[in-house]
Design an enzyme around this catalytic site. Structure first.
Site, PDB file in Angstrom:
ATOM      1  N   ASP A  83       0.932  -1.167   0.086  1.00 23.24           N
ATOM      2  CA  ASP A  83       0.100  -0.089   0.028  1.00 23.24           C
ATOM      3  C   ASP A  83       0.913   1.181  -0.131  1.00 23.24           C
ATOM      4  OD1 ASP A  83       0.987   0.066   2.684  1.00 23.24           O
ATOM      5  OD2 ASP A  83      -0.870  -0.470   3.531  1.00 23.24           O
ATOM      6  N   ASP A 117      -7.803  -7.766   0.566  1.00 22.60           N
ATOM      7  CA  ASP A 117      -7.052  -7.909   1.641  1.00 22.60           C
ATOM      8  C   ASP A 117      -7.678  -7.375   2.708  1.00 22.60           C
ATOM      9  OD1 ASP A 117      -5.330  -5.328   2.849  1.00 22.60           O
ATOM     10  OD2 ASP A 117      -6.519  -4.601   0.864  1.00 22.60           O
ATOM     11  N   CYS A 144     -12.719 -28.887   7.328  1.00 24.66           N
ATOM     12  CA  CYS A 144     -11.890 -28.311   6.797  1.00 24.66           C
ATOM     13  C   CYS A 144     -10.647 -29.289   6.877  1.00 24.66           C
ATOM     14  CB  CYS A 144     -11.423 -27.242   7.832  1.00 24.66           C
ATOM     15  SG  CYS A 144     -10.049 -26.146   7.192  1.00 24.66           S
ATOM     16  N   CYS A 193      -7.410 -28.455   6.647  1.00 28.07           N
ATOM     17  CA  CYS A 193      -6.021 -27.627   6.963  1.00 28.07           C
ATOM     18  C   CYS A 193      -5.348 -28.363   7.914  1.00 28.07           C
ATOM     19  CB  CYS A 193      -6.281 -26.140   7.210  1.00 28.07           C
ATOM     20  SG  CYS A 193      -6.856 -25.797   9.292  1.00 28.07           S
ATOM     21  N   CYS A 222      -7.025 -28.339  11.644  1.00 26.17           N
ATOM     22  CA  CYS A 222      -8.060 -29.014  11.848  1.00 26.17           C
ATOM     23  C   CYS A 222      -7.703 -30.708  11.489  1.00 26.17           C
ATOM     24  CB  CYS A 222      -9.268 -28.843  10.785  1.00 26.17           C
ATOM     25  SG  CYS A 222      -9.697 -27.211  11.044  1.00 26.17           S
ATOM     26  N   HIS A 278      -5.529 -21.667  10.528  1.00 26.58           N
ATOM     27  CA  HIS A 278      -6.709 -22.040  10.220  1.00 26.58           C
ATOM     28  C   HIS A 278      -7.704 -21.002   9.457  1.00 26.58           C
ATOM     29  CE1 HIS A 278     -11.031 -23.868   9.989  1.00 26.58           C
ATOM     30  NE2 HIS A 278     -10.981 -22.533  10.694  1.00 26.58           N
TER      31      HIS A 278
END
Length: 380
Positions: A95, A269, A307, A309, A312, A338
């Site tokens: 930015d 974002d 999930c 991931c 998890c 997560h």
């Protein structure tokens, strides 16, 4: 001259108009729509670049203002640029620092030349202009740079926002003129205008006339309602070129991501997923789970049974609750991992739905499972 960053449209959902595409950068190509994890200090909090790569992040964001203060753009340039400094070799966006100047700094004095303000760390007098912001970003070396703009409050007066938009347009032109490396760094314009349709139109006209390689929509998710934000997107996004990337700044809740995609946005974002993770709040396919709550003390199931991931697959709600309650850093790593995985995977599901002209049905099903108002799920 070929732009440093290009957008390729792959498919448009025939029911919602959502775009499936890809953005080509000097550090690789990533699919869109895409959520960008935020690495404020050249680091996405608690996570390694390798983990972000593994979970599917195609681009991340770093903060010009904070990196200017610490460790300084000169040091990062000496290190070989931000990609090399932080060991991230995919897409990178910075930015301009403008939002932080207006939200963090004290005693601001806005002039035509730029902004005088107090350093929020030590109170030192600072000055940031379009030319200075672009010079810092050039030194940092991201693939995508943002123009220096003013982000006025959403509920500011019409007269103030009108003057702010005109000044932001002038600053955008000055920043474009100061840009040193357009062959390998793309500078995006930022459309402002709060909730005023004619001012958003004026801002878009001004910036499109400067032929930036990409455009963002700023000044949203700053206190207005979701309905107000979507209303602004409804009349603003169509003003932006269809053959260039469209980026909605500072938005990261699941409903806002899906609604933004439906309104033609390609990039998002937000610090939300890691910020709430540090407080023990997680996003799941069935709504938010505040893992600190007592009811999870003996819950030996995953955070989200749907999930796959790392968190998890390996850890239970009871264990993660214990870590958060005892201020163990590993707990924050697990919840942060997560939440970011959840949003990146959500965007993959959104891309798949667009490819099959099924985003409207996906949205309704997701909103119902996540716990959003069912009536809202039909409001696009």
């Amino acid at each position: 001259m070929q732009p440093a960053v290009t957008y390729h449209l792959k498919h448009v959902d025939k029911h919602t108009g959502a775009r499936l595409g890809e953005i080509v950068t000097p550090h690789g190509t990533f699919p869109t729509p895409m959520f960008m994890p935020v690495g404020t200090q050249a680091s996405v909090k608690t996570l390694s670049p390798e983990e972000l790569d593994t979970m599917g992040a195609g681009i991340i964001l770093a903060n010009t203002y904070h990196l200017w203060l610490r460790p300084g753009e000169d040091l990062i340039e000496e290190a070989g640029g931000l990609h090399q400094f932080m060991n991230w070799h995919k897409g990178l966006l910075t930015d301009s620092g403008g939002f932080q100047v207006f939200s963090l700094a004290d005693m601001r004095n806005i002039t035509e030349e730029g902004v005088h303000f107090k350093n929020h760390l030590n109170g030192a007098n600072m000055f940031l202009s379009p030319e200075k912001a672009i010079a810092i970003e050039n030194a940092l070396g991201p693939d995508i740079m943002m123009s220096f703009d003013e982000c006025p409050p959403f509920f500011e007066s019409y007269d103030y926002v009108a003057k702010s938009v005109a000044r932001t347009s002038r600053w955008a032109e000055r920043g474009l003129a100061a840009h040193q490396h357009p062959d390998y760094q793309a500078l995006f314009g930022i459309v402002q205008g709060a909730g005023f349709k004619d001012l958003r139109q004026q801002s878009a006209r001004d910036l499109v006339s400067l032929d930036f390689p990409g455009y963002s929509i700023g000044g949203l998710s700053v206190g207005e309602s979701k309905e107000e934000m979507n209303h602004v997107l409804d009349f603003t996004t169509p003003l932006l070129p269809a053959d260039k990337p469209r980026y909605l700044m500072g938005v990261g809740s699941p409903d806002a991501l899906i609604d933004g995609v439906i309104r033609g946005i390609d990039m998002f974002d937000c610090v939300l997923p890691t910020r709430i993770a540090r407080n023990g709040t997680t996003m799941t396919s069935h709504g938010r789970v505040v893992i600190k709550n007592a009811k999870y003390a003996r819950d030996f199931t995953p955070l989200d049974p749907d999930c796959d991931c790392y968190t998890c697959r390996n850890y239970t709600r009871a264990y993660i609750r214990h870590l958060i309650h005892t201020d163990e850093a590993f707990g924050i790593r697990l919840t942060s991992y997560h939440n970011l995985y959840f949003l990146l995977h959500l965007m993959q599901q959104v891309r798949d739905a667009i490819a099959h002209d099924d985003l409207a049905a996906f949205r309704e099903d997701f909103f119902e499972r996540y716990g959003y108002n069912r009536a809202d799920a039909k409001s696009f």
